[in-house]
Write an enzyme that holds these catalytic residues in place. Sequence first.
Site, PDB file in Angstrom:
ATOM      1  N   SER A   1      62.476 -19.603  26.072  1.00  0.00           N
ATOM      2  CA  SER A   1      63.470 -18.844  25.760  1.00  0.00           C
ATOM      3  C   SER A   1      63.100 -17.667  25.024  1.00  0.00           C
ATOM      4  CB  SER A   1      64.613 -19.631  25.102  1.00  0.00           C
ATOM      5  OG  SER A   1      64.324 -20.197  23.870  1.00  0.00           O
TER       6      SER A   1
ATOM      7  N   ARG B   1      63.621 -14.162  26.481  1.00  0.00           N
ATOM      8  CA  ARG B   1      64.854 -13.487  26.183  1.00  0.00           C
ATOM      9  C   ARG B   1      64.267 -11.866  25.978  1.00  0.00           C
ATOM     10  NH1 ARG B   1      65.428 -16.005  21.983  1.00  0.00           N
ATOM     11  NH2 ARG B   1      67.367 -17.366  22.613  1.00  0.00           N
TER      12      ARG B   1
ATOM     13  N   ASN C   1      65.370  -8.670  28.157  1.00  0.00           N
ATOM     14  CA  ASN C   1      65.948  -7.566  27.813  1.00  0.00           C
ATOM     15  C   ASN C   1      65.481  -6.237  27.930  1.00  0.00           C
ATOM     16  OD1 ASN C   1      68.626  -7.892  26.185  1.00  0.00           O
ATOM     17  ND2 ASN C   1      67.247  -9.899  25.610  1.00  0.00           N
TER      18      ASN C   1
END
Lengths: 156, 347
Positions: free
Chosen positions: B220, B224, B228
């Site tokens: 994660s 992440r 993004n």
Amino acid sequence: MNINATLILQSIAMLIFVWFCMQVVWPPILRALDERREKIADGLAASDRAEKALEEAQKEAETAIGEAREKAGTIVDQANQRHTQILDQAKEDALGERQRQVAAAEADIALATNQAREELRAAVASLSVLGASKILEREIDADAHRELIDKLIAEI
Amino acid sequence: MANPNAELTPSGYIEHHLQNLTCGFGEDGFICGGADVAAQLGFWGFHMDTLVWSVILGLVFFVLFRNVAKKANSGVPTRFQAAIEAIVEFVDTSVRDSFHGTSRLIAPLALTLFVWIFFMNFMDLIPVDWLPEAAVAAGIKYQKVVPTTDVNATMGMALTVFILIIVYSIRFKGVGGFIGELVFNPLNPKQLNMPKVVWPFVMAFNLVLETVSLLAKPVSLGLRLFGNLYAGELIFILIAVVFTAGSAWFAAGLSSIFGEHIPAWFWILSAATVCLTLWMNIKGRLSMKHTWLFLVGEMLVIGGLAFLGGQLLHFGWAVFHLMVITLQAFVFMMLTIVYLSMATEHH
């Protein structure tokens, strides 16, 4: 977008940068920050202490001034008392002196009066004698001499 | 647009922009290239652009902070020193708030991650065509300048964090403690008074659950950041595609003058004119009103109405993205601290 060996090299690069940072970047900066913080804390504490000392000094100065004022007051009071004492003393002395001098003068006067009276008495006696002898040289005319004798007596 | 030899289509443009420069030792020796080379090399390919840019940005971080560290003293700081110290202080506070153990590594790790990731993200704000165009001009066909839009870079950092999580767990709890945490959570057969027969099954169940949650941390963390930044980069590229590369206005306006390929000197001249306008405004030789008029006029001359719209959208997205890149750098740093803090604490 495929996973390949870049992954491993990137991990190694990261480890090396972290190690660099840990060895030569972080400790000096943090030490400087801590030192500055301490310095500022010391400075603030010193200024606090100075403020307190100033306050104490002001208090001391105030008490000292108060004491001095009191002392000055007593001194002035004492001086005033002494002044009155001296004045009273002088007055008393002066009065005594005056009485003494007056008494002396009165005594002188009395003496002089007595002397004069004695002299006068002597002079009256001699004058009486002189008058009597002059009268005796002529006839004693009582009427004629009455005036004279009366005069004589009045002179005394 | 960035590759003169390829036909300029929107999908070709996007594909080109999202292709890393992959290098490695293939059957014919050292080769560099795009998707075909990457396919040939498989796992043993290296994304040279990602590596070179991330190392350059890491060195920028290192040089900036090392300079301050060398001059660091307890006296009155210079402005630059104060700015760097503010960042250090910020990271230090974050670490102190979230990490309750004692570790010499954790704060420098957090600082490095925060600043380095911020710099790598920041590459996203450099106009999408500049560096790839420059690379093409220098003979390098592919160039993806934002390392954090490469899943290898973000997962590489997440991998390091994962290794650190395991190292910290073992260091603070011992091997037994670490394994015990994996098999006795969340269902503790001892506390639940289960018969000994079912223990192995419960422990196996726990192990599966805990392994998943352990592995979810780095995955994660890396995905992440990657997601993004990849999305942000893609939107920049899409804006560029919609308003310039595939724009009919643009093609009609400039192609009639230059033919199919617009020469580099046109772009350089355009950029120089815009820079001159801004410079004169900064020096006070041009009022704000005139500056705006000039800028709009220059945009219109350079690329027509559509290009102006593209510029404004790029600007708007860049402003928003500025927040995203800072936030993502911060999130990566904070999660790293929190994960390592969890690794040092007993549950």
